[in-house]
Design a protein around this motif. Structure first.
Motif, PDB file in Angstrom:
ATOM      1  N   ASP A  64      49.643  44.437  56.571  1.00 55.82           N
ATOM      2  CA  ASP A  64      49.057  43.046  56.150  1.00 55.82           C
ATOM      3  C   ASP A  64      47.870  43.013  55.749  1.00 55.82           C
ATOM      4  O   ASP A  64      47.188  42.195  54.994  1.00 55.82           O
ATOM      5  CB  ASP A  64      49.260  42.138  57.413  1.00 55.82           C
ATOM      6  N   ARG A  65      47.169  44.184  55.970  1.00 52.16           N
ATOM      7  CA  ARG A  65      45.581  44.483  55.861  1.00 52.16           C
ATOM      8  C   ARG A  65      45.392  44.842  54.559  1.00 52.16           C
ATOM      9  O   ARG A  65      45.479  45.926  54.071  1.00 52.16           O
ATOM     10  CB  ARG A  65      44.766  45.156  56.709  1.00 52.16           C
ATOM     11  N   ASP A  66      44.986  43.979  53.540  1.00 55.34           N
ATOM     12  CA  ASP A  66      44.634  44.432  52.080  1.00 55.34           C
ATOM     13  C   ASP A  66      45.461  45.201  51.734  1.00 55.34           C
ATOM     14  O   ASP A  66      45.467  46.344  51.095  1.00 55.34           O
ATOM     15  CB  ASP A  66      43.254  45.272  52.269  1.00 55.34           C
ATOM     16  N   PRO A  67      47.014  44.773  51.406  1.00 52.20           N
ATOM     17  CA  PRO A  67      48.059  45.688  50.815  1.00 52.20           C
ATOM     18  C   PRO A  67      47.371  45.843  49.288  1.00 52.20           C
ATOM     19  O   PRO A  67      46.927  45.032  48.737  1.00 52.20           O
ATOM     20  CB  PRO A  67      49.098  44.875  51.061  1.00 52.20           C
ATOM     21  N   PRO A  68      48.005  47.086  48.738  1.00 50.46           N
ATOM     22  CA  PRO A  68      47.392  47.228  47.451  1.00 50.46           C
ATOM     23  C   PRO A  68      47.968  46.138  46.626  1.00 50.46           C
ATOM     24  O   PRO A  68      49.090  45.646  46.671  1.00 50.46           O
ATOM     25  CB  PRO A  68      48.462  48.605  47.093  1.00 50.46           C
ATOM     26  N   GLY A  69      47.238  45.648  45.679  1.00 56.17           N
ATOM     27  CA  GLY A  69      47.647  44.733  44.515  1.00 56.17           C
ATOM     28  C   GLY A  69      47.302  43.291  45.145  1.00 56.17           C
ATOM     29  O   GLY A  69      47.632  42.167  44.478  1.00 56.17           O
ATOM     30  N   ALA A  70      46.903  43.098  46.008  1.00 52.02           N
ATOM     31  CA  ALA A  70      46.694  41.679  46.758  1.00 52.02           C
ATOM     32  C   ALA A  70      45.702  40.998  45.989  1.00 52.02           C
ATOM     33  O   ALA A  70      45.904  39.770  45.694  1.00 52.02           O
ATOM     34  CB  ALA A  70      45.884  41.777  48.217  1.00 52.02           C
ATOM     35  N   GLU A  71      44.620  41.659  45.313  1.00 53.99           N
ATOM     36  CA  GLU A  71      43.683  40.875  44.553  1.00 53.99           C
ATOM     37  C   GLU A  71      44.567  40.335  43.177  1.00 53.99           C
ATOM     38  O   GLU A  71      44.055  39.393  42.743  1.00 53.99           O
ATOM     39  CB  GLU A  71      42.611  42.113  44.213  1.00 53.99           C
ATOM     40  N   ILE A  72      45.605  41.055  42.647  1.00 55.60           N
ATOM     41  CA  ILE A  72      46.372  40.629  41.667  1.00 55.60           C
ATOM     42  C   ILE A  72      46.980  39.245  42.263  1.00 55.60           C
ATOM     43  O   ILE A  72      46.974  38.400  41.498  1.00 55.60           O
ATOM     44  CB  ILE A  72      47.121  41.527  41.044  1.00 55.60           C
ATOM     45  N   PHE A  73      47.666  39.292  43.098  1.00 52.36           N
ATOM     46  CA  PHE A  73      48.450  38.275  43.545  1.00 52.36           C
ATOM     47  C   PHE A  73      47.743  36.999  43.845  1.00 52.36           C
ATOM     48  O   PHE A  73      47.927  36.172  43.565  1.00 52.36           O
ATOM     49  CB  PHE A  73      49.174  38.754  44.940  1.00 52.36           C
ATOM     50  N   GLU A  74      46.437  37.374  44.580  1.00 54.19           N
ATOM     51  CA  GLU A  74      45.751  36.271  44.854  1.00 54.19           C
ATOM     52  C   GLU A  74      45.066  35.683  43.797  1.00 54.19           C
ATOM     53  O   GLU A  74      44.901  34.356  43.703  1.00 54.19           O
ATOM     54  CB  GLU A  74      44.530  36.722  45.889  1.00 54.19           C
ATOM     55  N   ALA A  75      44.825  36.446  42.699  1.00 58.23           N
ATOM     56  CA  ALA A  75      44.203  35.890  41.393  1.00 58.23           C
ATOM     57  C   ALA A  75      45.340  34.903  40.989  1.00 58.23           C
ATOM     58  O   ALA A  75      44.979  33.710  40.217  1.00 58.23           O
ATOM     59  CB  ALA A  75      43.870  36.781  40.472  1.00 58.23           C
ATOM     60  N   ILE A  76      46.699  35.319  40.995  1.00 59.51           N
ATOM     61  CA  ILE A  76      47.779  34.485  40.417  1.00 59.51           C
ATOM     62  C   ILE A  76      47.898  33.157  41.069  1.00 59.51           C
ATOM     63  O   ILE A  76      48.083  32.253  40.455  1.00 59.51           O
ATOM     64  CB  ILE A  76      49.028  35.414  40.538  1.00 59.51           C
ATOM     65  N   VAL A  77      47.832  33.252  42.353  1.00 58.62           N
ATOM     66  CA  VAL A  77      47.957  32.173  43.176  1.00 58.62           C
ATOM     67  C   VAL A  77      46.681  31.329  42.935  1.00 58.62           C
ATOM     68  O   VAL A  77      46.666  29.834  42.843  1.00 58.62           O
ATOM     69  CB  VAL A  77      47.710  32.456  45.060  1.00 58.62           C
ATOM     70  N   ARG A  78      45.521  31.710  42.865  1.00 56.80           N
ATOM     71  CA  ARG A  78      44.363  30.888  42.726  1.00 56.80           C
ATOM     72  C   ARG A  78      44.585  30.352  41.229  1.00 56.80           C
ATOM     73  O   ARG A  78      44.155  28.934  41.146  1.00 56.80           O
ATOM     74  CB  ARG A  78      42.893  31.920  42.314  1.00 56.80           C
ATOM     75  N   GLN A  79      44.845  30.948  40.200  1.00 54.33           N
ATOM     76  CA  GLN A  79      45.191  30.302  38.951  1.00 54.33           C
ATOM     77  C   GLN A  79      46.002  29.161  39.072  1.00 54.33           C
ATOM     78  O   GLN A  79      45.808  28.293  38.252  1.00 54.33           O
ATOM     79  CB  GLN A  79      45.281  31.467  37.833  1.00 54.33           C
ATOM     80  N   LEU A  80      47.197  29.360  39.726  1.00 54.28           N
ATOM     81  CA  LEU A  80      48.327  28.500  39.580  1.00 54.28           C
ATOM     82  C   LEU A  80      47.753  27.290  40.543  1.00 54.28           C
ATOM     83  O   LEU A  80      48.105  26.054  40.050  1.00 54.28           O
ATOM     84  CB  LEU A  80      49.553  29.005  40.639  1.00 54.28           C
ATOM     85  N   ALA A  81      46.992  27.353  41.473  1.00 54.06           N
ATOM     86  CA  ALA A  81      46.513  26.303  42.013  1.00 54.06           C
ATOM     87  C   ALA A  81      45.275  25.309  41.139  1.00 54.06           C
ATOM     88  O   ALA A  81      45.278  24.101  41.163  1.00 54.06           O
ATOM     89  CB  ALA A  81      45.528  26.669  43.369  1.00 54.06           C
TER      90      ALA A  81
END
Lengths: 618, 152, 167
Positions: free
Chosen positions: C27-44
């Protein structure tokens, strides 16, 4: 402006902290600790937007404060700072994970723990800094944990390149990005009169180092210094929150020698200024090329006169500012006119020679005072040379940066030619991240017409041939069952012969973006109203094609950069081997030098009896 | 009046204290030194102190210049610029001067030794500047050659 | 009483564990987390009246930080590839409304190409730095060779002097 700072509980230490939101920001994301009772002082600079930055810095501040208060008397100080900052990182990280709007938040930290009036520990993570001001000289105690600073430390870039680097504000370490962090801790031996400054980048980002040095070095109390520093940052634009903590290690007491220099020494120097001028004149000051535009009288009056006066002021106050400024101005003035080092060196020699004459004159009256004056004057001459050294060093760095830039441009062009090797691209091991066996599915019969229609519409809308090329390729990859090889061939064609420079690569991605967006827009408008499952399927095909193509181009760039990295690695290896050789020789030389020193008498200018050795205990 | 050999011998007697002091305050001297281990810092300062002793004994300028040249070349690999080198070496000299004043109190050799050490500092700065100036000339020539289209 | 559905970003965020495979990768910084979070941020940000647009500096910084920490460009691209593949599958299962699926796909496509661009330009930057560093290494080598030359002369002289002294 809010301020903090109570009378220090530690004797001999005066502290004051202040913080200001700045002229541009709406919220203050900085936080600080001023806790004289525990000798704990810190500055935190939060980041993360949407009000998350202040949450991060305040959280870290609270955790560090509590941690140190609870364990100050039990833990070894160094381990305690390390653990406190790690606990803060874990707390900020956990907070960031708990709410989406706080993800990515973090904070810097610079912490000072005053162990006693003579010792201090400084721990830091990120780009908040600690400076030490000692005898008028400002030293940065911390090294920024930014991507650029790391590169600078590895000598991968020059200070000039660092100034304009795209990642100059990207932190390589902070509290909160990960649950644990690496903390740099250094022990500082304090001297009476030292001042330590902790600050956020809102200070040094908007204030020159010279201004910080001047303000911190003033004789004002820490309260006034903190206020002045913040005002300086605001005058410099105040583009960020600014926080400073000024720690002063006791009031300086003047040693007896310094008192003598200030009184008797400076007076005897001033009284003998004519002797200095006479010596300078006799040594040919007026014929020095630096004085070419001056009459002989002016040369003595201006060049020697200013030096004598600057040195007198320095002796009087026992600081180093005047002579430094004199030498720096002299060096800048001469080098800016295209002058070289040799005449400057000669001029410094004349000043030195004239000083020696004055000291000899003092010696005739008072041998002990002469030694004290000689030491003080030699120190001032050293300061002069240090200032000149700074100017020359600055110029060397500038020309090295220029060389690196020129060389880099030339290399980039030649690498572009080398990328196009003509070697069958598919034979090269490449793009491990795109699985070789991966083949996309072909678009289904009902999706295909949507993609075809989108291509036609996009082609009509776009005029740029580069975008047209990309539209066709994206369409092809989205429609067909495309193996990785097909994607890489397309990427390769698009990449062509390009220099490895941003101005050559960025347009390719711009064109890809335009083509991708044009196709997405066309798919949306193809059936009107809300999206249908067929449109979604078309978008999926297109998104996958665009992703694979973009990643392939990216992979090509990475691959093209590889030979350069390999060459660098080889060069680093060679340098390391040479360093090893120099180090080895140095050890051998030290041994010989030690022997040589026992047999050589500089006064006799010949070898002496080894029996008179001075190094008996070595 | 004491001889250079006497000066060197006095410095030798102060070397352990000077070394301990320098290792202790290395964080205030330079970043590169703040990062190294205590053992590495000790080795580094010991070499500088021993060379200072040898120089005070011989005043052999060529030896000093050779030492400075190697020092600059080696320290450049640690990320130290010529300015950093000057500041560190002068700071080492200053620390030793302080120790001479504090530890030897009213002994007659103090003033002489302080002058000798002040001269070492002056010579050090001059030596580094000479080397920087030579380097600057070489780099200028290389830059001009590059601008003319030749190899650097 | 009608239930108002949670915003799209929140519903995609629920898929985090599945997309980032946290069971396997932690759960701690899984690979690709920054990509997923960017997608969620952009969706928001899609719902914001102010809109989003422009360069996602957080994504830029996150990728730069991973590179600074020693991950290679290939690893970053590989992580992005995996996140995209898993997100597409997870959304196909988890989102019923085609409009929402379209929004996620478009956003993911934006983020993925942005990531590829950032990685490519980082490699360009690295190539430039490598070139500079190589020249700096060559300059350092020149200094070291000069020092070696000087040392050789001093060694010879001292050896001679010491020999003559009979030590």
């Amino acid at each position: 402006m809010s301020a903090g700072g109570r009378p220090a509980a530690q004797p001999g230490v005066r502290v004051h902290g202040a913080t200001h939101v700045g002229s541009v920001r709406e919220a203050n994301e900085d936080a600080m600790i001023v806790d004289p009772a525990h000798g704990l002082y810190a500055v935190f600079d939060g980041m993360g937007g949407a009000m998350a930055g202040d949450v991060a810095s305040q959280k870290a501040r609270d955790v560090v404060k509590e941690y140190v208060r609870a364990r100050r008397s039990q833990m070894e100080p160094r381990a305690m700072i390390d653990a406190a900052l790690n606990a803060a990182s874990a707390a900020v990280h956990a907070e960031a994970l708990s709410r989406r709007d706080r993800r990515g938040m973090g904070t810097t930290a610079v912490v000072a723990l005053v162990l006693d009036p003579r010792r201090m520990l400084v721990g830091h993570v990120g780009d908040s800094r600690a400076y030490l001001l000692r005898e008028g000289r400002l030293t940065q105690l911390t090294r920024d944990h930014t991507v650029v600073a790391e590169l600078l430390a590895q000598n991968a870039i020059s200070p000039e390149e660092a100034e304009v680097h795209a990642y100059r504000s990207v932190l390589s370490r902070n509290l909160g990005a990960r649950p644990e962090t690496r903390v740099d801790i250094a022990e500082i031996a304090l001297q009476r009169g030292d001042r330590v400054l902790l600050c956020s980048d809102g200070l040094y980002g908007f204030t020159s180092t010279e201004a910080i040095q001047q303000l911190l070095g003033s004789t004002d109390a820490p309260e006034q210094v903190a206020k002045d520093l913040i005002e300086a940052a605001l005058r410099g634009g105040g583009g960020d929150n600014v926080t400073v903590v000024v720690i002063e290690a006791g009031v300086a007491t003047v040693p007896r020698t310094t008192q003598l220099v200030r009184t008797t020494g400076s007076i005897s120097w001033w009284a003998r200024r004519e002797r200095f001028f006479e010596a300078a004149r006799a040594a040919g000051l007026a014929t020095n090329p630096i004085c070419a535009v001056l009459s002989p009288g002016e040369a003595v009056e201006i060049v020697a006169g200013n030096f004598v006066e600057a040195l007198f002021h320095d002796l009087e106050k026992a600081t180093t500012v005047n002579v430094w400024t004199y030498a720096e101005n002299l060096a800048h003035g001469w080098l800016d006119r295209g002058g070289g080092w040799a005449p400057l060196r000669l001029l410094l020699d004349i000043l030195h020679h004239s000083c020696t004459q004055v000291v000899a004159d003092v010696r005739r009256d008072d041998a002990e005072l002469a030694l004290i004056v000689e030491a003080a004057v030699t120190r001032e001459l050293t300061v002069c040379e240090m200032a000149v050294g700074g100017v020359l060093g600055e110029r060397l760095r500038a020309i090295e940066a220029e060389l690196v830039k020129l060389y880099g441009e030339r290399q980039a062009a030649s690498e572009a030619r080398r990328v196009d090797t003509g070697k069958p691209f598919l034979d090269q091991p490449t793009m491990p991240f795109l699985r070789k066996e991966a083949t996309s599915e072909a678009a289904s019969p009902e999706v295909r017409p949507v993609l075809d229609a989108a291509l036609r519409a996009a082609m009509q809308r776009e005029r740029d041939p580069a975008v047209h090329d990309l539209l066709t390729r994206l369409h092809g990859l989205a429609c067909e069952a495309a193996p990785t090889a097909a994607v890489t061939v397309a990427a390769r064609d698009l990449f062509g012969v390009r220099a490895l420079e941003e101005r050559a690569i960025a347009p390719l991605f711009d064109a890809l973006d335009r083509a991708r967006r044009a196709l997405i827009g066309a798919i949306h408008s193809s059936q009107g109203g809300a999206a249908t499952p067929v449109q979604v399927a078309a978008l999926r095909q297109l998104a996958l094609a665009a992703h694979r193509l973009a990643a392939s181009i990216s992979g090509l760039v990475v691959e093209a950069a590889q030979p350069g990295s390999d060459k660098l690695r080889e060069a680093v290896k060679q340098t390391s081997a040479l360093r090893g050789q120099v180090g080895k020789n140095e050890a051998r030389l030290a041994e010989l030098e030690r022997k040589f020193a026992t047999v050589y008498d500089p006064m006799a200018g010949k070898l002496v009896d080894p029996g008179s050795s001075w190094g008996g205990s070595r | 009046m004491a001889t250079p050999a006497d000066h060197a011998a006095t410095l030798e007697s102060l070397r352990p204290v000077a070394l301990a002091r320098l290792v202790e305050i290395r964080g205030s001297l330079d970043h590169a030194l703040a990062r190294v281990t205590e053992a590495e810092a000790r080795e580094h300062f010991d070499a500088v102190l021993r060379h200072t002793q040898a120089y005070v004994a011989t005043w052999d300028w060529r030896l000093h210049r050779s030492f400075l040249q190697s020092y600059i070349a080696l320290r450049a690999g640690d990320g130290m610029s010529s300015d950093d080198v000057i500041h560190v070496l002068v700071a080492v000299g200053d620390v030793v001067i302080d120790l001479v004043r504090n530890q030897l109190g009213g002994k007659p050799i103090v003033h002489e030794l302080v002058v000798a050490l002040a001269k070492v500092n002056a010579h050090t700065v001059r030596g580094v500047i000479d080397l920087v100036a030579e380097e600057l000339e070489r780099r200028r020539a290389q830059r001009d050659q590059l601008l003319r289209g030749g190899a650097p | 009483m009608t239930r108002t559905p949670a915003p799209l970003a929140d519903r995609v965020d629920v898929l985090r564990d599945e997309v980032l495979d946290t069971a396997e990768r932690g759960d701690r910084d899984p690979p690709g987390a920054e990509i997923f979070e960017a997608i969620v941020r952009q969706l928001a940000a899609l719902g914001d009246s102010a809109g989003h647009g422009g360069l996602d500096l957080t994504l830029h910084d996150a990728l730069a930080r991973r590179l600074a920490w020693g991950d290679t460009e290939e690893v970053l691209l590989g992580d992005a590839d995996r996140v995209f593949e898993r997100l597409v599958k997870a959304c196909a299962r988890g989102l019923r409304d085609p409009e929402e699926q379209a929004a996620v796909l478009e956003t993911a496509s934006d983020v993925l190409t942005a990531a590829a661009r950032i990685v490519a330009l980082a490699a360009v930057g690295r190539a430039g730095r490598d070139r500079s560093a190589r020249l700096r290494e060559e300059m350092a080598q020149r200094r070291l060779r000069d020092a070696l030359h000087e040392q050789a002369q001093t060694l010879a002289r001292l050896e001679q002097e010491v020999k003559e002294s009979g030590l």
